[in-house]
Design a protein around this motif. Sequence first.
Motif, PDB file in Angstrom:
ATOM      1  N   LEU A   1       3.947  -6.978  10.289  1.00 52.95           N
ATOM      2  CA  LEU A   1       4.538  -6.012   9.758  1.00 52.95           C
ATOM      3  C   LEU A   1       3.485  -5.482   8.726  1.00 52.95           C
ATOM      4  CD1 LEU A   1       6.295  -5.720   7.277  1.00 52.95           C
ATOM      5  CD2 LEU A   1       5.355  -7.543   6.412  1.00 52.95           C
ATOM      6  N   GLU A   2       2.287  -5.737   8.834  1.00 50.75           N
ATOM      7  CA  GLU A   2       1.100  -4.701   7.856  1.00 50.75           C
ATOM      8  C   GLU A   2       1.261  -3.346   8.539  1.00 50.75           C
ATOM      9  OE1 GLU A   2      -2.080  -8.733   6.615  1.00 50.75           O
ATOM     10  OE2 GLU A   2      -2.363  -7.910   8.498  1.00 50.75           O
ATOM     11  N   GLN A   3       0.833  -3.387   9.971  1.00 56.40           N
ATOM     12  CA  GLN A   3       0.890  -1.988  10.442  1.00 56.40           C
ATOM     13  C   GLN A   3       1.994  -0.742  10.171  1.00 56.40           C
ATOM     14  OE1 GLN A   3      -2.585  -1.670  12.667  1.00 56.40           O
ATOM     15  NE2 GLN A   3      -2.695  -3.502  11.338  1.00 56.40           N
ATOM     16  N   ASN A   4       2.929  -1.479  10.376  1.00 55.94           N
ATOM     17  CA  ASN A   4       3.796  -0.487   9.356  1.00 55.94           C
ATOM     18  C   ASN A   4       3.649   0.358   8.570  1.00 55.94           C
ATOM     19  OD1 ASN A   4       5.544  -0.631  11.642  1.00 55.94           O
ATOM     20  ND2 ASN A   4       5.720  -2.843  11.245  1.00 55.94           N
ATOM     21  N   PHE A   5       2.660  -0.015   7.844  1.00 57.15           N
ATOM     22  CA  PHE A   5       2.235   0.572   6.360  1.00 57.15           C
ATOM     23  C   PHE A   5       0.997   1.580   6.434  1.00 57.15           C
ATOM     24  CE2 PHE A   5       4.681  -3.125   5.757  1.00 57.15           C
ATOM     25  CZ  PHE A   5       5.697  -3.183   4.137  1.00 57.15           C
ATOM     26  N   ILE A   6       0.271   0.995   7.057  1.00 53.61           N
ATOM     27  CA  ILE A   6      -1.280   2.202   7.657  1.00 53.61           C
ATOM     28  C   ILE A   6      -1.075   3.569   7.712  1.00 53.61           C
ATOM     29  CG2 ILE A   6      -3.524   2.270   9.192  1.00 53.61           C
ATOM     30  CD1 ILE A   6      -3.027  -0.575   7.508  1.00 53.61           C
ATOM     31  N   GLY A   7      -1.366   3.998   6.747  1.00 50.55           N
ATOM     32  CA  GLY A   7      -1.479   5.874   6.825  1.00 50.55           C
ATOM     33  C   GLY A   7       0.086   6.356   5.536  1.00 50.55           C
ATOM     34  N   SER A   8       0.570   5.521   5.379  1.00 49.32           N
ATOM     35  CA  SER A   8       1.417   5.728   4.074  1.00 49.32           C
ATOM     36  C   SER A   8       1.530   6.063   2.910  1.00 49.32           C
ATOM     37  CB  SER A   8       2.912   4.815   4.022  1.00 49.32           C
ATOM     38  OG  SER A   8       2.929   4.152   5.160  1.00 49.32           O
ATOM     39  N   ARG A   9       1.282   7.004   2.009  1.00 51.87           N
ATOM     40  CA  ARG A   9       1.346   6.803   0.419  1.00 51.87           C
ATOM     41  C   ARG A   9       2.013   5.340  -0.198  1.00 51.87           C
ATOM     42  NH1 ARG A   9      -0.429  11.412  -1.336  1.00 51.87           N
ATOM     43  NH2 ARG A   9       0.556  11.259  -3.364  1.00 51.87           N
ATOM     44  N   ILE A  10       1.302   5.567  -0.945  1.00 58.38           N
ATOM     45  CA  ILE A  10       2.041   4.221  -1.532  1.00 58.38           C
ATOM     46  C   ILE A  10       3.244   4.229  -2.567  1.00 58.38           C
ATOM     47  CG2 ILE A  10       0.229   4.088  -3.766  1.00 58.38           C
ATOM     48  CD1 ILE A  10       1.455   0.819  -1.864  1.00 58.38           C
ATOM     49  N   PHE A  11       3.333   5.212  -2.959  1.00 59.16           N
ATOM     50  CA  PHE A  11       5.153   5.421  -3.560  1.00 59.16           C
ATOM     51  C   PHE A  11       6.068   6.264  -2.942  1.00 59.16           C
ATOM     52  CE2 PHE A  11       1.191   5.855  -7.456  1.00 59.16           C
ATOM     53  CZ  PHE A  11       1.809   4.970  -8.330  1.00 59.16           C
ATOM     54  N   GLU A  12       5.533   6.228  -1.604  1.00 55.68           N
ATOM     55  CA  GLU A  12       6.406   6.203  -0.462  1.00 55.68           C
ATOM     56  C   GLU A  12       6.899   5.152   0.482  1.00 55.68           C
ATOM     57  OE1 GLU A  12       5.657  10.675   0.069  1.00 55.68           O
ATOM     58  OE2 GLU A  12       4.820   9.269   1.868  1.00 55.68           O
ATOM     59  N   ILE A  13       6.497   3.999  -0.225  1.00 58.41           N
ATOM     60  CA  ILE A  13       6.582   2.846   0.974  1.00 58.41           C
ATOM     61  C   ILE A  13       7.765   2.585   0.767  1.00 58.41           C
ATOM     62  CG2 ILE A  13       6.425   1.115  -1.617  1.00 58.41           C
ATOM     63  CD1 ILE A  13       3.954  -0.204  -0.026  1.00 58.41           C
ATOM     64  N   SER A  14       9.209   2.413  -0.006  1.00 60.81           N
ATOM     65  CA  SER A  14      10.414   2.252  -0.044  1.00 60.81           C
ATOM     66  C   SER A  14      11.080   3.024   1.337  1.00 60.81           C
ATOM     67  CB  SER A  14      11.059   3.430  -1.143  1.00 60.81           C
ATOM     68  OG  SER A  14      11.205   1.622  -2.221  1.00 60.81           O
ATOM     69  N   LYS A  15      10.542   4.125   1.757  1.00 60.25           N
ATOM     70  CA  LYS A  15      11.379   4.553   3.005  1.00 60.25           C
ATOM     71  C   LYS A  15      10.504   4.025   4.138  1.00 60.25           C
ATOM     72  CE  LYS A  15      11.091   9.752   0.458  1.00 60.25           C
ATOM     73  NZ  LYS A  15      10.370  10.954   1.240  1.00 60.25           N
ATOM     74  N   VAL A  16       8.986   3.300   3.948  1.00 60.68           N
ATOM     75  CA  VAL A  16       8.832   2.618   5.098  1.00 60.68           C
ATOM     76  C   VAL A  16       9.352   1.931   5.149  1.00 60.68           C
ATOM     77  CG1 VAL A  16       7.183   1.203   6.287  1.00 60.68           C
ATOM     78  CG2 VAL A  16       6.172   3.498   4.988  1.00 60.68           C
ATOM     79  N   ILE A  17       9.890   0.604   3.980  1.00 61.66           N
ATOM     80  CA  ILE A  17      10.471  -0.878   4.200  1.00 61.66           C
ATOM     81  C   ILE A  17      11.797  -0.434   4.960  1.00 61.66           C
ATOM     82  CG2 ILE A  17      11.436  -2.575   2.897  1.00 61.66           C
ATOM     83  CD1 ILE A  17       9.097  -1.688   0.724  1.00 61.66           C
ATOM     84  N   ASP A  18      12.713   1.053   4.268  1.00 61.09           N
ATOM     85  CA  ASP A  18      13.899   1.506   4.991  1.00 61.09           C
ATOM     86  C   ASP A  18      14.246   1.619   6.577  1.00 61.09           C
ATOM     87  OD1 ASP A  18      14.844   1.838   2.890  1.00 61.09           O
ATOM     88  OD2 ASP A  18      14.625   3.461   2.653  1.00 61.09           O
ATOM     89  N   LYS A  19      12.690   1.701   7.068  1.00 63.98           N
ATOM     90  CA  LYS A  19      12.167   0.819   8.823  1.00 63.98           C
ATOM     91  C   LYS A  19      12.952   0.519   9.585  1.00 63.98           C
ATOM     92  CE  LYS A  19      10.646   5.961   8.908  1.00 63.98           C
ATOM     93  NZ  LYS A  19       9.946   7.410   8.544  1.00 63.98           N
ATOM     94  N   LEU A  20      12.428  -0.798   8.163  1.00 66.21           N
ATOM     95  CA  LEU A  20      11.816  -2.137   9.377  1.00 66.21           C
ATOM     96  C   LEU A  20      13.013  -2.774   8.833  1.00 66.21           C
ATOM     97  CD1 LEU A  20       8.086  -2.378   7.753  1.00 66.21           C
ATOM     98  CD2 LEU A  20       8.911  -2.073   9.670  1.00 66.21           C
ATOM     99  N   ASN A  21      13.390  -4.388   9.528  1.00 67.71           N
ATOM    100  CA  ASN A  21      13.847  -5.243   9.547  1.00 67.71           C
ATOM    101  C   ASN A  21      13.065  -6.910   9.445  1.00 67.71           C
ATOM    102  OD1 ASN A  21      16.247  -7.040   9.458  1.00 67.71           O
ATOM    103  ND2 ASN A  21      15.755  -7.224  11.798  1.00 67.71           N
ATOM    104  N   ILE A  22      12.776  -6.747   7.239  1.00 63.82           N
ATOM    105  CA  ILE A  22      11.808  -7.249   6.979  1.00 63.82           C
ATOM    106  C   ILE A  22      12.172  -9.547   6.965  1.00 63.82           C
ATOM    107  CG2 ILE A  22      11.211  -8.452   4.737  1.00 63.82           C
ATOM    108  CD1 ILE A  22       9.145  -5.633   5.321  1.00 63.82           C
ATOM    109  N   PRO A  23      13.769  -9.644   7.520  1.00 59.87           N
ATOM    110  CA  PRO A  23      14.373 -10.984   7.800  1.00 59.87           C
ATOM    111  C   PRO A  23      13.347 -11.598   8.472  1.00 59.87           C
ATOM    112  CG  PRO A  23      15.880  -9.743   6.795  1.00 59.87           C
ATOM    113  CD  PRO A  23      14.570  -8.652   6.486  1.00 59.87           C
ATOM    114  N   LYS A  24      12.986 -10.531   9.973  1.00 58.41           N
ATOM    115  CA  LYS A  24      12.438 -10.327  11.008  1.00 58.41           C
ATOM    116  C   LYS A  24      10.936 -11.052  10.925  1.00 58.41           C
ATOM    117  CE  LYS A  24      10.935  -8.192  15.115  1.00 58.41           C
ATOM    118  NZ  LYS A  24      10.754  -7.010  15.937  1.00 58.41           N
ATOM    119  N   PHE A  25       9.954 -10.435   9.852  1.00 59.59           N
ATOM    120  CA  PHE A  25       8.878 -11.438   9.512  1.00 59.59           C
ATOM    121  C   PHE A  25       9.445 -12.294   8.383  1.00 59.59           C
ATOM    122  CE2 PHE A  25       8.598  -6.696  11.136  1.00 59.59           C
ATOM    123  CZ  PHE A  25       8.007  -7.029  11.914  1.00 59.59           C
ATOM    124  N   ILE A  26       9.611 -12.480   7.825  1.00 64.67           N
ATOM    125  CA  ILE A  26       9.633 -12.899   6.690  1.00 64.67           C
ATOM    126  C   ILE A  26      11.173 -13.797   5.741  1.00 64.67           C
ATOM    127  CG2 ILE A  26       8.492 -13.637   3.755  1.00 64.67           C
ATOM    128  CD1 ILE A  26       7.021 -10.163   4.124  1.00 64.67           C
TER     129      ILE A  26
END
Length: 686
Positions: free
Chosen positions: A278-303
């Motif tokens: 899960l953490e690796q998906n956020f590396i290299g992203s701008r902090i205020f564009e983080i919603s776009k990163v989350i949209d590409k993930l399936n968070i319930p798969k991890f948490i």
Amino acid sequence: MKYYEFETTEYPISYYLAKEEYLLTKNEEAFFVWNNAPGIVIGKNQVLEDEVNVAKAKEDGIPIYRRKSGGGAVYSDSGCFMFTFIVKKDTIANIYSSCLRKIYKVLKLAGVKCEIGERNDILVDGAKISGSAIYLKGNYAIMHGSILYDSKLDDMAKYLTPSKEKLAKNKVASVKSRVTNLKGKIDYTKIGLMNFFQKSIGTIKGRLFDSEEKVIEKLSSKYEDEAWLAGNNLVSNYKVSKRFPSGMITFNAKLVKKVIEEVRITGDFFENYDVHTLEQNFIGSRIFEISKVIDKLNIPKFIYGITNEDFKSLFMTVEEKKKTVEEKKTCLYNNHLKHNAKMVEFGGFSMPLEYSGISEEHFAVRNDAGLFDCSHMGEVKISGPSTIDFLNYILTSNVKEVGINHMLYGMMLYEDGTVVDDLMVYKYKDDECMLVVNASNIEKDIENINKYASKFNVKVENLSDVCGKIDLQGPKAKDYLANFTSFDLDSLKFFNFAYIEIDGMHFNISRSGYTGSDGFEIYGANKDIVDLFEDLLETGVTPCGLGCRDTLRFEAALPLYGHELSDKITPLEAGLNYAVSFDKGNFVGRDVLVKQKETGVKKRLVGLELKDRGIARGDYKLFSEGKEIGYITTGYMIPGTQNSYALGFVSRKYAKIGTEIEVQIRNRLVKMEVRDKKFLKKEYVK
């Protein structure tokens, strides 16, 4: 739910962690109480040094174990009441709540004045005495909990990071005095508590065969082998957390220019221990564009129990703050837009990063002249009969020894000798001076000034909003400014200032140069600053932004607060001894600096040069023979050269010029050499 027999012999914590892990594979609900030797349990993803007093634990031989997931840390021994539930994960919240209410009933029967808090915590006098940790695998969850009693609050203070003072502040002292010692109570020994649970929960007795005990012993050995596992430390400069119904989630990150370079996500309810993915998906992203990163993930798969929208809400307060708190604008904001500047946030202000390009603007200042908007800086007027005595007390430099119409560089310190801010003093008269402070520190500085002002006969005025400032820098700065005034600029020497009239407008103009080149700092009313800014640009002066201001000051090895100076750095560590006057008498932080001067500093700011390709950015770690010895504060490839230099702090033994060390640039170590900080020969007019 099966209940497993209470061990009357003490076992190491590793045994109980292994027992949890093994019983989880049986896919059945179970419960047991611990009887463990002293030890500390920490969540898989937590930074050890942030949670545990490692030195004290090692000194006393207290082992530290990592769980498979989760956050936080707890000290436990046979005097604590530790227990484990293994249940279906969709019932864990109800089990936890039911469990704590049963313990609450036991404590009440024992005469303890306690209550259930909003988060299902047991409180005594408002302070929490219960704790829990949860991790998941498949359809089941492990929850182990603890109740502190006996003298365990002292041990918690000893081995976990918070100091006794902090615990006392949080009413732990009163908790200890009011929690009845359950040991020795006929009905409320550990066995008594165990029997109470067995009857209340209605468990049936479970049994472990010899073959199963051997499996647990093997798992236990693995935990023993991994004791003291420190994990990967993270120097975080960004942190958000939120408590959800399923538990607390914390997002820690190291940002470099608002880009996530490292991240650590901690908390409970991680599925299959897969938080690293899960953490690796956020590396290299701008902090205020983080919603776009989350949209590409399936968070319930991890948490477990956390949706994508839930996870976004973790950052919502930060995003809302960014939208609702408008960045301040200097009096030259519209002028920057007019001249097509690239704008960025700095110190709470919308400021120009560059106009024509950082390198081009850098060369303009070195070879001709450049013009900077510095109206974001703070100006604080100090006046009154005690002005000099007051400033000599709150600053490191000696204001008394400089003449009228002279400038002086100095620092305000905390009592521990670290730096509140570095600043310039303008001495108008013996009873009137102006302090020019960093934009991001204005509020903090004024608060610190007012903290001591009441003891002196002085008046403190914040002029920051009504005073504009531009800096004209470069070898031809005098020639450009001379077009607008008959004042003899040659008479204005280095670190002097004068009141000068330009086209009927009055300015306070000083001569110093934060760029390492000759230059003038021009203060005036906001409207007059706007007019002069445009007049100077019309004569051919290059408008410059913060980008080249940083490369220029770095090339001149001049400090910037938040990099070479901070509330964790003293002036002596930063090599600014010349700005500390020990002979003037007492000042805030003096005693600490005197001791540092006598014993020597533990770290030093040094110049560094890369021997291989790369750029050493701020906060990159420095190593020698595999040992971490310091960090980079600022690093650039000097414009127009192939030379990659840096400033950084290293342990004193590595500060000698010529010492070879390494810097970690992403996943590789690059050779560096300690050198002097004279990257540039300064061109000031003395």
